[in-house]
Write a protein that holds these residues in place. Structure first.
Motif, PDB file in Angstrom:
ATOM      1  N   TYR A 292       0.830  -1.189   0.000  1.00 22.26           N
ATOM      2  CA  TYR A 292       0.000   0.000   0.000  1.00 22.26           C
ATOM      3  C   TYR A 292       0.867   1.241   0.000  1.00 22.26           C
ATOM      4  CZ  TYR A 292       0.494  -0.948   5.037  1.00 22.26           C
ATOM      5  OH  TYR A 292       0.957  -1.257   6.283  1.00 22.26           O
TER       6      TYR A 292
ATOM      7  N   MET B 274      -1.319  -6.980  10.570  1.00 24.16           N
ATOM      8  CA  MET B 274      -1.281  -8.415  10.855  1.00 24.16           C
ATOM      9  C   MET B 274       0.169  -8.786  11.119  1.00 24.16           C
ATOM     10  SD  MET B 274      -4.130 -10.090   8.272  1.00 24.16           S
ATOM     11  CE  MET B 274      -5.888  -9.833   8.578  1.00 24.16           C
TER      12      MET B 274
ATOM     13  N   MET C  34     -15.399  -6.759   7.589  1.00 24.15           N
ATOM     14  CA  MET C  34     -13.964  -6.662   7.868  1.00 24.15           C
ATOM     15  C   MET C  34     -13.381  -5.704   6.850  1.00 24.15           C
ATOM     16  SD  MET C  34     -11.213  -9.647   8.460  1.00 24.15           S
ATOM     17  CE  MET C  34     -11.281 -10.652   7.025  1.00 24.15           C
ATOM     18  N   GLU C  35     -12.647  -4.706   7.319  1.00 26.29           N
ATOM     19  CA  GLU C  35     -12.147  -3.694   6.379  1.00 26.29           C
ATOM     20  C   GLU C  35     -10.722  -3.318   6.711  1.00 26.29           C
ATOM     21  OE1 GLU C  35     -14.888  -0.511   5.735  1.00 26.29           O
ATOM     22  OE2 GLU C  35     -13.458   0.679   4.582  1.00 26.29           O
ATOM     23  N   GLY C  36      -9.867  -3.359   5.705  1.00 18.82           N
ATOM     24  CA  GLY C  36      -8.491  -2.927   5.880  1.00 18.82           C
ATOM     25  C   GLY C  36      -8.366  -1.435   5.618  1.00 18.82           C
TER      26      GLY C  36
ATOM     27  N   LEU D  57      -4.953 -13.354   3.364  1.00 13.81           N
ATOM     28  CA  LEU D  57      -5.994 -12.479   3.899  1.00 13.81           C
ATOM     29  C   LEU D  57      -5.484 -11.060   4.115  1.00 13.81           C
ATOM     30  CD1 LEU D  57      -8.938 -12.932   4.581  1.00 13.81           C
ATOM     31  CD2 LEU D  57      -8.259 -13.458   6.916  1.00 13.81           C
ATOM     32  N   ALA D  58      -4.156 -10.914   4.244  1.00 17.25           N
ATOM     33  CA  ALA D  58      -3.587  -9.580   4.414  1.00 17.25           C
ATOM     34  C   ALA D  58      -3.846  -8.701   3.192  1.00 17.25           C
ATOM     35  CB  ALA D  58      -2.097  -9.663   4.700  1.00 17.25           C
TER      36      ALA D  58
ATOM     37  N   ILE E  10      -6.626  -7.862   2.254  1.00 15.81           N
ATOM     38  CA  ILE E  10      -7.683  -6.965   2.750  1.00 15.81           C
ATOM     39  C   ILE E  10      -7.059  -5.645   3.209  1.00 15.81           C
ATOM     40  CG2 ILE E  10      -9.287  -6.648   4.708  1.00 15.81           C
ATOM     41  CD1 ILE E  10     -10.523  -8.478   2.792  1.00 15.81           C
ATOM     42  N   LEU E  11      -5.912  -5.778   3.843  1.00 19.25           N
ATOM     43  CA  LEU E  11      -5.199  -4.592   4.341  1.00 19.25           C
ATOM     44  C   LEU E  11      -4.483  -3.887   3.193  1.00 19.25           C
ATOM     45  CD1 LEU E  11      -4.134  -2.898   6.686  1.00 19.25           C
ATOM     46  CD2 LEU E  11      -2.399  -4.651   7.064  1.00 19.25           C
ATOM     47  N   ILE E  12      -3.762  -4.681   2.401  1.00 16.95           N
ATOM     48  CA  ILE E  12      -2.936  -4.104   1.335  1.00 16.95           C
ATOM     49  C   ILE E  12      -3.803  -3.346   0.334  1.00 16.95           C
ATOM     50  CG2 ILE E  12      -1.458  -4.740  -0.632  1.00 16.95           C
ATOM     51  CD1 ILE E  12      -0.396  -7.045   1.208  1.00 16.95           C
TER      52      ILE E  12
ATOM     53  N   ARG F  13      -6.810  -2.234   1.087  1.00 11.51           N
ATOM     54  CA  ARG F  13      -7.794  -1.429   1.829  1.00 11.51           C
ATOM     55  C   ARG F  13      -9.196  -1.843   1.399  1.00 11.51           C
ATOM     56  NH1 ARG F  13      -4.635   3.645  -0.234  1.00 11.51           N
ATOM     57  NH2 ARG F  13      -3.402   2.029  -1.213  1.00 11.51           N
ATOM     58  N   ALA F  14      -9.412  -3.137   1.432  1.00 12.35           N
ATOM     59  CA  ALA F  14     -10.666  -3.698   0.937  1.00 12.35           C
ATOM     60  C   ALA F  14     -11.626  -3.961   2.089  1.00 12.35           C
ATOM     61  CB  ALA F  14     -10.394  -4.994   0.181  1.00 12.35           C
ATOM     62  N   ARG F  15     -12.870  -4.166   1.737  1.00 13.00           N
ATOM     63  CA  ARG F  15     -13.904  -4.441   2.725  1.00 13.00           C
ATOM     64  C   ARG F  15     -14.568  -5.756   2.357  1.00 13.00           C
ATOM     65  NH1 ARG F  15     -18.307  -0.279   1.992  1.00 13.00           N
ATOM     66  NH2 ARG F  15     -19.463  -1.932   0.980  1.00 13.00           N
ATOM     67  N   MET F  16     -14.777  -6.601   3.346  1.00 15.14           N
ATOM     68  CA  MET F  16     -15.455  -7.876   3.128  1.00 15.14           C
ATOM     69  C   MET F  16     -16.615  -7.928   4.103  1.00 15.14           C
ATOM     70  SD  MET F  16     -13.878 -11.657   2.919  1.00 15.14           S
ATOM     71  CE  MET F  16     -13.009 -11.888   4.413  1.00 15.14           C
TER      72      MET F  16
END
Lengths: 332, 332
Positions: free
Chosen positions: A59, A245, A271-273, B261-262, B264-266, B268-271
Motif C-alpha cells: 500500500y 497483521m 472486515m475492512e483494511g 488475507l492480508a 484486505i489490508l494491502i 484497503r478492501a472491505r469484506m
C-alpha cells in the motif's frame, strides 16, 4: 556538514537480520531555495516499515536498496531557505533513519502546541494515535457502549485503541503477550487476555470468559491465532478494522488463514483494511479530540526508547519480538 | 386429507447421505380460524438449507429432527379460513419440502403480477434474485463501470449477479466449473473462467488475464480457492459481498482459510457477510427494478427441475455436486 543514515542492502526474507542495515555518512549539499535542514531529535520505527523492505509495492512504495530509509521523525530546523520554517522551529517529517535531514519545506509539518513532550507527536498524537482513532471511529464505526476487542493491545496503536474504546463505555478486552503488558492493561481498566501458549480454541474460550456477550468491534493488529479466535466471538453485525497483521510480516511463505472465515457470513460481519495515510485529512479532528486527553494525563501512553542513531535497526527489530510497550522510539 | 413431507433423522457430518431424508404421511387437522391450506406446485432447494441441518444456530434456526423440513414454496390456496387468501390464490410461503401446506394466512405472500411463470418467484424474482441484487447493491455498493468478479457464476444467485453487474457497464468475470456453465456465461457476454483443476496461483493468473486491471467488487458464493485467488486480484478499495461459501458447507472439520488475507489490508478492501432476510424490506424496490427485466426477457435465467416430491432430497444434494445450472427446483 556530514549526515549519517541507514540503508538496506537487500530485500529480506523472513525476519530481517541486523546485518541487513548499513550505516553510511555523506556530506550534505548546499541548501537549495525552499529547502530546510533539520537536526532530528526523535525517530520512529514502525511495523509497517517491514512491508516497505520487501521490494514490492503493497500500500506504499517499497524502500529502494542502498538509499536512505524513511520514516517519521521529529527535529529542529538548524538552517533554512524557507521563510515558513525559521531556524529553531520544531517539525515533524518523514526523513527518519538519519541524524540530519535536508528536505523542501513543503514536506515539513510544524508541531502543534499542546503541552506534551515533543516525541508524543510520533506516538500518541502522531501516526499511531491517529491510526487507533481512525480504525475505531472511521472504519469500525464504534458506538457508545460497544464491546471492543483489540489485539496487540499493549503496542503503540493497540494501547491507545483500548483506552479510546474504554472511554466510550462498553466492555473492552485486550489481547497481549507478556505478564507486564497484561498488568498494564488491567491497570487501565481493560480486561486482559494472554495469547501465549494458547491455540485458537483456547484463546476463544478465554475471550468468551472475558466478554460472554461477544464483541461489536474487533481492532486487528496481529492476525494469525488472534484473528481466528476473534472471529468466533463476534456479535451479529460486528465490524473488524484491520490495521495490521504483524504475526505474518516476517513470513517467507504465507501460512494458511483462519479456518472459520465463514463467521463473517454467519455473524453478518464486516472486515475492512485501512491505512491511516488515506485518512490524514481528519488529523485536525483527531488532535482536537485526543490532544486534550493527553495533555491532562487522562490518556496514558508508554514509550520504549533506544538511544543513539546506531540503535535504530535494533529498535525496529524489537517490534517483532514483542519487546516494546507502547511506542518504540529512538532518541538522538 | 393426507399430506406428505420430508424430515431428517440426524444431523449430518459432511455431505448428507440420501438416507438422511425420510418421507412421511400425516392426516392434516381441520383448518383453524385464520388458517389456509395450500397445494404446493413448486419447491425450492437452496444451499443455505445445509446449515440448518447441522443442529446449531448459525444465522437462522436449525431444522428440528423428525419435524417437517422448511423452505420456500409456491402453491395455490385450496381451502381457506382467511378472507385475504380466497381459494385459487397463488401464494409463496416457507412450508416447503411437502405437497400440502397448512399455515396461518399471515405467513403467506400473494404472488406479484408480472407476466412470468409462477416458479420465477422462487428464483430470479424470489430469494436468489433478491440475494444477487442485495449483495451487489446494498453490500458491495456497486457503481456504474465497476469491474465485478462472481464465483459460482452459473448458480441460482451467481447467474443473476453477473447479469445485473453486466448491465452496469464494467468488465464482469464469472468463475464456474463445467464447460456447459462456462459456455452459458460467455453467451451472456460474461468473461468465463473455469476453476476446475486449478490451484489458487493458477486461478489468480486466469483472473488476471481476464481482467488485468483487477476487480472493484467480488461477489462470493464459494470460498476456498476462489476466495484466495479473488483476494489476489482486488483493486484498492474493493468490496467483497460474502453471500455464501458453498465449498465448505459439507466439511466435517474446517479447512484452513486463505493464506493471503492480508490483501484486505494491502488493498484497503472491505469484506462483508450478509443474509438476504435482513434486507427483505427492500424486496419491493428489487421487484420494481428487476421484474421488468425478467418480463422482457432481457435477464436470462435458467432452471434445473426435478419432478415429484420424492425427488426433493435428490435435487437438494445435486446443489453440492454442481449439477444445477441456475435455480434448482422441484415441480409437484
Amino acid at each position: 556538514m556530514q549526515a549519517s543514515y541507514f540503508t538496506i542492502n537487500d530485500h529480506p526474507q523472513g525476519t530481517p537480520a541486523r546485518e541487513l542495515f548499513e550505516l553510511h555518512q555523506a556530506e550534505l549539499p548546499e541548501l537549495a531555495d525552499g529547502e530546510v535542514r533539520v537536526r532530528n531529535t526523535w525517530l520512529s520505527v514502525d511495523p509497517y516499515m517491514r512491508g516497505r523492505m520487501s521490494g514490492v509495492t503493497t500500500y506504499i512504495e517499497p524502500f529502494a536498496l542502498h538509499a536512505p530509509l524513511e520514516g517519521a521523525a521529529i527535529g529542529e530546523v538548524i538552517q533554512s531557505r524557507d521563510t515558513a520554517f525559521p531556524v529553531g522551529t520544531k517539525v515533524r517529517h518523514m526523513a527518519g533513519w538519519r541524524d540530519l535531514a535536508q528536505l523542501p519545506g513543503n514536506q515539513l509539518e510544524p508541531l502543534p502546541d499542546f503541552k506534551v513532550p515533543e516525541q508524543a507527536y510520533l506516538g500518541v498524537l502522531g501516526m499511531p494515535g491517529m491510526t487507533a482513532w481512525t480504525g475505531l471511529n472511521r472504519i469500525a464505526g464504534m458506538k457508545e457502549g460497544d464491546n471492543v476487542l483489540v489485539s496487540g493491545a499493549a503496542g503503540a496503536v493497540g494501547s491507545l485503541a483500548v483506552q479510546l474504546a474504554r472511554a466510550k463505555g462498553g466492555t473492552v478486552v485486550g489481547i497481549a503477550g507478556s505478564r507486564e503488558k497484561l498488568d498494564w492493561l488491567e491497570s487501565r481498566g481493560i480486561k486482559a487476555v494472554g495469547y501465549k501458549g494458547k491455540d485458537a480454541a483456547e484463546l476463544t474460550e478465554a475471550l468468551q470468559a472475558a466478554c460472554p456477550e461477544g464483541f461489536d468491534v474487533y481492532y486487528e493488529n496481529v492476525g494469525g491465532v488472534c484473528l481466528e479466535a476473534a472471529l468466533n466471538t463476534l456479535r451479529v453485525g460486528a465490524r473488524i478494522a484491520v490495521c495490521g497483521m504483524i504475526a505474518r510480516y516476517n513470513e517467507a511463505t504465507p501460512s494458511p488463514g483462519p479456518g472459520n472465515l465463514a463467521m463473517i457470513l454467519i455473524r453478518r460481519a464486516r472486515m475492512e483494511g485501512f491505512i491511516v495515510f488515506d485518512h490524514w485529512a481528519h488529523y485536525p479532528q483527531f488532535l482536537e479530540e485526543v490532544g486534550p486527553q493527553v495533555e491532562s494525563g487522562r490518556l496514558d501512553y508508554e514509550e520504549t526508547v533506544e538511544d543513539g542513531l546506531e540503535r535504530t535497526p535494533d529498535a525496529f527489530l524489537k517490534l517483532f519480538a514483542g519487546a516494546n510497550r507502547g511506542k518504540m522510539l529512538v532518541r538522538l
